[in-house]
Design a protein around this motif. Structure first.
Motif, PDB file in Angstrom:
ATOM      1  N   GLY A   1       0.845  -1.523   0.001  1.00 39.85           N
ATOM      2  CA  GLY A   1       0.030  -0.194   0.185  1.00 39.85           C
ATOM      3  C   GLY A   1       0.625   1.246  -0.122  1.00 39.85           C
ATOM      4  N   ASP A   2       2.214   0.876   0.484  1.00 41.57           N
ATOM      5  CA  ASP A   2       2.904   2.448   0.134  1.00 41.57           C
ATOM      6  C   ASP A   2       3.276   2.757  -0.909  1.00 41.57           C
ATOM      7  OD1 ASP A   2       3.219   2.749   3.015  1.00 41.57           O
ATOM      8  OD2 ASP A   2       5.236   1.793   3.493  1.00 41.57           O
ATOM      9  N   SER A   3       3.088   3.880  -1.417  1.00 44.56           N
ATOM     10  CA  SER A   3       3.837   4.740  -2.536  1.00 44.56           C
ATOM     11  C   SER A   3       5.173   4.757  -2.634  1.00 44.56           C
ATOM     12  CB  SER A   3       3.932   6.139  -2.930  1.00 44.56           C
ATOM     13  OG  SER A   3       1.698   5.997  -2.688  1.00 44.56           O
ATOM     14  N   VAL A   4       5.572   3.906  -3.506  1.00 42.91           N
ATOM     15  CA  VAL A   4       7.459   3.981  -4.291  1.00 42.91           C
ATOM     16  C   VAL A   4       8.077   5.389  -5.471  1.00 42.91           C
ATOM     17  CG1 VAL A   4       7.293   1.938  -2.852  1.00 42.91           C
ATOM     18  CG2 VAL A   4       6.395   2.064  -5.005  1.00 42.91           C
TER      19      VAL A   4
ATOM     20  N   GLY B   1       4.564   3.774  -8.204  1.00 42.83           N
ATOM     21  CA  GLY B   1       3.868   2.904  -7.715  1.00 42.83           C
ATOM     22  C   GLY B   1       3.911   2.601  -6.651  1.00 42.83           C
ATOM     23  N   THR B   2       2.828   2.424  -5.862  1.00 42.56           N
ATOM     24  CA  THR B   2       2.386   1.249  -5.535  1.00 42.56           C
ATOM     25  C   THR B   2       2.374  -0.424  -4.663  1.00 42.56           C
ATOM     26  OG1 THR B   2       0.459   2.626  -5.489  1.00 42.56           O
ATOM     27  CG2 THR B   2       0.232   0.939  -3.846  1.00 42.56           C
TER      28      THR B   2
ATOM     29  N   GLY C   1       1.375   6.635 -10.510  1.00 43.59           N
ATOM     30  CA  GLY C   1       1.720   8.491 -10.941  1.00 43.59           C
ATOM     31  C   GLY C   1       3.178   8.614  -9.772  1.00 43.59           C
ATOM     32  N   GLU C   2       3.832   8.903 -11.266  1.00 42.28           N
ATOM     33  CA  GLU C   2       5.247   9.755 -10.926  1.00 42.28           C
ATOM     34  C   GLU C   2       5.632   9.866  -9.102  1.00 42.28           C
ATOM     35  OE1 GLU C   2       7.930   8.238 -12.496  1.00 42.28           O
ATOM     36  OE2 GLU C   2       6.905   7.771 -14.020  1.00 42.28           O
ATOM     37  N   ALA C   3       4.996   8.853  -7.655  1.00 41.48           N
ATOM     38  CA  ALA C   3       5.605   9.748  -6.464  1.00 41.48           C
ATOM     39  C   ALA C   3       6.832   9.973  -6.299  1.00 41.48           C
ATOM     40  CB  ALA C   3       4.417   8.791  -5.681  1.00 41.48           C
ATOM     41  N   THR C   4       7.639  11.540  -5.579  1.00 42.67           N
ATOM     42  CA  THR C   4       8.535  11.024  -6.045  1.00 42.67           C
ATOM     43  C   THR C   4       8.853  10.890  -3.970  1.00 42.67           C
ATOM     44  OG1 THR C   4       7.847  13.483  -4.566  1.00 42.67           O
ATOM     45  CG2 THR C   4       8.553  13.035  -6.666  1.00 42.67           C
ATOM     46  N   ALA C   5       7.784  11.134  -3.084  1.00 44.02           N
ATOM     47  CA  ALA C   5       8.395  10.562  -2.065  1.00 44.02           C
ATOM     48  C   ALA C   5       6.562   9.707  -1.726  1.00 44.02           C
ATOM     49  CB  ALA C   5       8.071  11.491  -1.077  1.00 44.02           C
ATOM     50  N   ALA C   6       7.284   8.089  -1.009  1.00 42.14           N
ATOM     51  CA  ALA C   6       6.044   8.085  -0.541  1.00 42.14           C
ATOM     52  C   ALA C   6       4.990   8.492   0.367  1.00 42.14           C
ATOM     53  CB  ALA C   6       6.845   6.998   0.174  1.00 42.14           C
ATOM     54  N   PRO C   7       4.098   8.795   0.157  1.00 43.96           N
ATOM     55  CA  PRO C   7       2.661   9.642   1.223  1.00 43.96           C
ATOM     56  C   PRO C   7       2.912   9.089   2.469  1.00 43.96           C
ATOM     57  CG  PRO C   7       1.373   8.562  -0.668  1.00 43.96           C
ATOM     58  CD  PRO C   7       3.025   8.441  -0.480  1.00 43.96           C
ATOM     59  N   ALA C   8       2.105   9.510   3.677  1.00 45.49           N
ATOM     60  CA  ALA C   8       2.203   9.025   4.933  1.00 45.49           C
ATOM     61  C   ALA C   8       0.662   8.432   4.649  1.00 45.49           C
ATOM     62  CB  ALA C   8       1.275   9.490   6.135  1.00 45.49           C
ATOM     63  N   LYS C   9       0.416   6.612   4.861  1.00 45.77           N
ATOM     64  CA  LYS C   9      -1.549   6.844   4.714  1.00 45.77           C
ATOM     65  C   LYS C   9      -2.537   6.999   5.947  1.00 45.77           C
ATOM     66  CE  LYS C   9      -0.460   2.645   3.956  1.00 45.77           C
ATOM     67  NZ  LYS C   9      -1.725   1.381   2.714  1.00 45.77           N
TER      68      LYS C   9
ATOM     69  N   ASP D   1      -5.085   6.684   7.059  1.00 48.16           N
ATOM     70  CA  ASP D   1      -5.342   6.541   8.821  1.00 48.16           C
ATOM     71  C   ASP D   1      -4.340   6.842  10.103  1.00 48.16           C
ATOM     72  OD1 ASP D   1      -3.803   4.396   7.120  1.00 48.16           O
ATOM     73  OD2 ASP D   1      -4.440   2.453   8.147  1.00 48.16           O
ATOM     74  N   ALA D   2      -2.590   6.606   9.094  1.00 44.83           N
ATOM     75  CA  ALA D   2      -2.154   6.434  10.297  1.00 44.83           C
ATOM     76  C   ALA D   2      -0.536   7.337  10.045  1.00 44.83           C
ATOM     77  CB  ALA D   2      -1.550   5.290  11.058  1.00 44.83           C
ATOM     78  N   PRO D   3       0.499   7.918  10.838  1.00 43.27           N
ATOM     79  CA  PRO D   3       1.550   8.259  10.315  1.00 43.27           C
ATOM     80  C   PRO D   3       2.646   7.199   9.821  1.00 43.27           C
ATOM     81  CG  PRO D   3       0.966   9.222  12.333  1.00 43.27           C
ATOM     82  CD  PRO D   3       0.063   8.257  12.214  1.00 43.27           C
ATOM     83  N   ALA D   4       3.212   7.392   8.925  1.00 44.71           N
ATOM     84  CA  ALA D   4       4.281   6.777   8.639  1.00 44.71           C
ATOM     85  C   ALA D   4       4.393   5.957   9.915  1.00 44.71           C
ATOM     86  CB  ALA D   4       5.325   7.056   7.861  1.00 44.71           C
ATOM     87  N   GLU D   5       5.513   7.110  10.563  1.00 46.27           N
ATOM     88  CA  GLU D   5       6.325   6.102  11.654  1.00 46.27           C
ATOM     89  C   GLU D   5       5.967   5.397  12.656  1.00 46.27           C
ATOM     90  OE1 GLU D   5       8.187  10.230  10.123  1.00 46.27           O
ATOM     91  OE2 GLU D   5       5.974   9.260  11.309  1.00 46.27           O
ATOM     92  N   ALA D   6       4.338   5.962  13.049  1.00 50.16           N
ATOM     93  CA  ALA D   6       3.331   5.080  13.749  1.00 50.16           C
ATOM     94  C   ALA D   6       2.806   3.489  13.676  1.00 50.16           C
ATOM     95  CB  ALA D   6       2.547   5.766  13.766  1.00 50.16           C
ATOM     96  N   LYS D   7       2.695   3.176  11.538  1.00 53.10           N
ATOM     97  CA  LYS D   7       2.990   2.591  11.152  1.00 53.10           C
ATOM     98  C   LYS D   7       4.336   0.779  11.893  1.00 53.10           C
ATOM     99  CE  LYS D   7       0.912   0.560   7.053  1.00 53.10           C
ATOM    100  NZ  LYS D   7       2.683  -0.325   6.518  1.00 53.10           N
ATOM    101  N   ALA D   8       5.568   2.073  11.178  1.00 50.05           N
ATOM    102  CA  ALA D   8       6.746   0.935  11.625  1.00 50.05           C
ATOM    103  C   ALA D   8       6.583   0.870  13.170  1.00 50.05           C
ATOM    104  CB  ALA D   8       7.449   1.826  11.272  1.00 50.05           C
ATOM    105  N   ASP D   9       5.723   1.265  14.080  1.00 51.99           N
ATOM    106  CA  ASP D   9       5.617   0.845  14.980  1.00 51.99           C
ATOM    107  C   ASP D   9       4.935  -0.054  15.726  1.00 51.99           C
ATOM    108  OD1 ASP D   9       7.534   3.616  16.365  1.00 51.99           O
ATOM    109  OD2 ASP D   9       8.721   1.555  15.922  1.00 51.99           O
ATOM    110  N   ALA D  10       3.557   0.068  15.094  1.00 53.51           N
ATOM    111  CA  ALA D  10       2.327  -0.876  15.408  1.00 53.51           C
ATOM    112  C   ALA D  10       2.507  -2.265  16.061  1.00 53.51           C
ATOM    113  CB  ALA D  10       1.336  -0.585  13.770  1.00 53.51           C
TER     114      ALA D  10
END
Length: 513
Positions: A26-29, A53-54, A79-87, A89-98
């Motif tokens: 689900g993360d953009s790359v 893409g995703t 789409g040409e995502a230059t940076a992966a946007p946060a989800k 429903d939760a910040p990216a950092e919070a997702k990594a620590d879930a």
């Protein structure tokens, strides 16, 4: 849809282990953004995204073993995502620590949880030991403030705070081993009063000479070692972040002769000492081996357990080499900008002998013998933190000047603790010079998987019988340790005799005799 597959891993390497996924389904790359990291027996390999893409399905999870060209994941091109946007429903950092274990670390004052991760440790270095925590749970930290120090097999690594806030959770305590990319701690970003802390640090810096201008202390391990060695901070140049003094800086200062008289009545480190009898209290100290020392010990013992190691000896008359060196050393220095030492003569002599006895330059791989059509000469060097063996690549095709320059460059990096893994890999034969420390004779241990190592020793004037007369000559004992599984006694003796002949008559090197 685009496939993400395991790349080519190198000659004879057929599989790898998934070490870390840096993206989740689900993360953009973006194109060439790093998706995951693979570990092989020799190196760590990064896998970039082939398209933007995703990230869809992850086929191989962390910890799984995969073969070359195996499917790792699938990307939906978009789409040409230059940076992966946060989800949403939760910040990216919070997702990594879930993880359930993190529920105890509650963000203070609505702060967002920011993980502190083990940084990249260098090519093929996959783990480190937590040497010292400079902060404890509940402490307030500033952005880029040093949190802890990690030790790898070769270097020490500082870990700064990725955000200002409160250190709410420490996952790896002092002495624990952690892998690259692992989580060390958790910071509640934005919590606390950073401005007030900065003011406090500024005042403390003026009162405590151990604190640098940015309000951060030198490494505690360095402070302890300075006290033990009788050194002060003004005698040492710090190489840590913002000029902090690290343990290696103290060792370097001591090795360069900067040590003064030992500090009087330095108390033993009770925390590091094991319980001892009352009459031995204060007379013994128990200190955990550094990772470098553990690696040296393991490799040397593995060498003894694996190879059928045998040593043969000879002696060489250094008269001609010393005369040639004395005659041309000034011209050599003037033209090439480097001193003419003995190592280039020994390297050249070994190159010459290895051509005649190639099995000394070979290695065993399973049931096969791998012959090397090149010479990567390892030059063993002692440093304040332990023995290292930087490698002079393709030494057989180098001139005297090129060999001396490369040895000087690698020696400088070794003394400064800045050798890379690439500088120490790929050796096919090794020279060890115990003579610089005064050794008269010794049996060097093989540097696996190599099959030969030459030991040089002290040059000493001795009476020798030459043409029926007793004369005084500068003599050196030579020792060749070799793996008898691949090198026969005849080959080993022949090799050492060829080295002796080349050194006693250096003209043979020019004539290829």
């Amino acid at each position: 849809m685009a496939d993400v597959r395991v790349p080519t891993l190198g000659e004879s390497v057929t599989e790898a282990t998934i070490a870390t996924w840096f993206k989740q389904p689900g993360d953009s790359v973006a194109v060439d953004e790093m998706l995951c990291e693979l570990e092989t027996d020799k190196v760590t390999v990064e896998v970039p995204s082939p398209v933007a893409g995703t990230l869809g399905e992850i086929v191989a999870a962390e910890g799984e073993t995969v073969g070359v060209d195996a499917l790792l994941a699938v990307i939906s091109e978009g789409g040409e995502a230059t940076a992966a946007p946060a989800k949403k429903d939760a910040p990216a950092e919070a997702k990594a620590d879930a993880k359930p274990a993190d529920n105890t670390a509650k963000p203070a004052e609505g702060g967002e949880d920011v993980p502190v991760m083990v940084p990249a440790l260098g090519e093929s270095v996959t783990e480190a030991t937590v040497a010292t925590w400079f902060k404890a749970e509940g402490d307030e930290v500033a952005m880029d403030e040093m949190l802890c120090e990690l030790e790898t097999d070769k270097v020490s690594v500082e870990v700064p705070a990725p955000a200002a806030g409160i250190l709410t959770k420490v996952y790896a305590n002092d002495g624990e081993t952690v892998e690259a990319g692992a989580k060390l701690a958790l910071i509640s970003a934005g919590a606390g009063n950073g401005a007030a802390k900065s003011d406090t640090q500024a005042v403390a810096a003026t009162a405590d000479p151990k604190i640098t201008s940015d309000g951060m202390k030198n490494a505690p391990s360095a402070e302890k070692l300075m006290a033990e060695k009788g050194l002060t901070a003004d005698q040492i140049t710090g190489t840590g972040r913002d000029g902090r003094i690290m343990k290696e800086d103290v060792l370097k200062a001591e090795a360069s002769g900067g040590a003064s008289k030992p500090a009087a009545a330095t108390p033993p480190r009770a925390a590091a000492s094991a319980p001892v009898a009352a009459d031995q209290a204060g007379r013994e100290e128990r200190v955990k081996m550094t990772r470098l020392r553990q690696t040296i010990a393991r490799r040397l013992k593995d060498s003894q357990n694996t190879a059928a190691m045998l040593t043969t000896y000879n002696e060489v008359d250094m008269t001609e080499v010393m005369a040639l060196r004395n005659e041309y050393k000034d011209l050599f220095l003037k033209k090439h900008g480097v001193k003419l030492g003995f190592m280039s003569f020994f390297t050249k002599a070994c190159n010459h002998a290895l051509k005649e006895v190639p099995e000394v330059n070979a290695e065993i791989d399973g049931t096969e013998i791998v012959y090397k059509n090149y010479v990567n000469m390892g030059i063993a060097a002692g440093t304040p933190t332990g023995l290292v063996v930087p490698v002079v690549k393709d030494a057989d095709s180098m001139s005297f000047a090129a060999i001396e320059k490369e040895i000087a460059r690698l020696g400088g990096l070794a003394r400064d603790g800045k050798l890379s893994m690439a500088d120490m890999q790929g050796g096919s034969f090794t020279i060890s010079n115990g003579g610089v420390y005064g050794s008269l004779m010794s049996s060097p241990i093989l540097n696996p998987p190599q099959s030969g190592i030459l030991g040089m020793h002290k040059i000493q004037d001795r009476p020798m019988a030459i043409n029926g007369e007793v004369v005084i000559r500068p003599m050196m004992y030579l020792a060749l340790s070799y793996d008898h599984r691949i090198v026969d006694g005849k080959g080993a003796v022949t090799f050492l005799v060829r080295v002796k002949e080349a050194l006693e008559d250096p003209r043979r090197l020019l004539m290829d005799l």
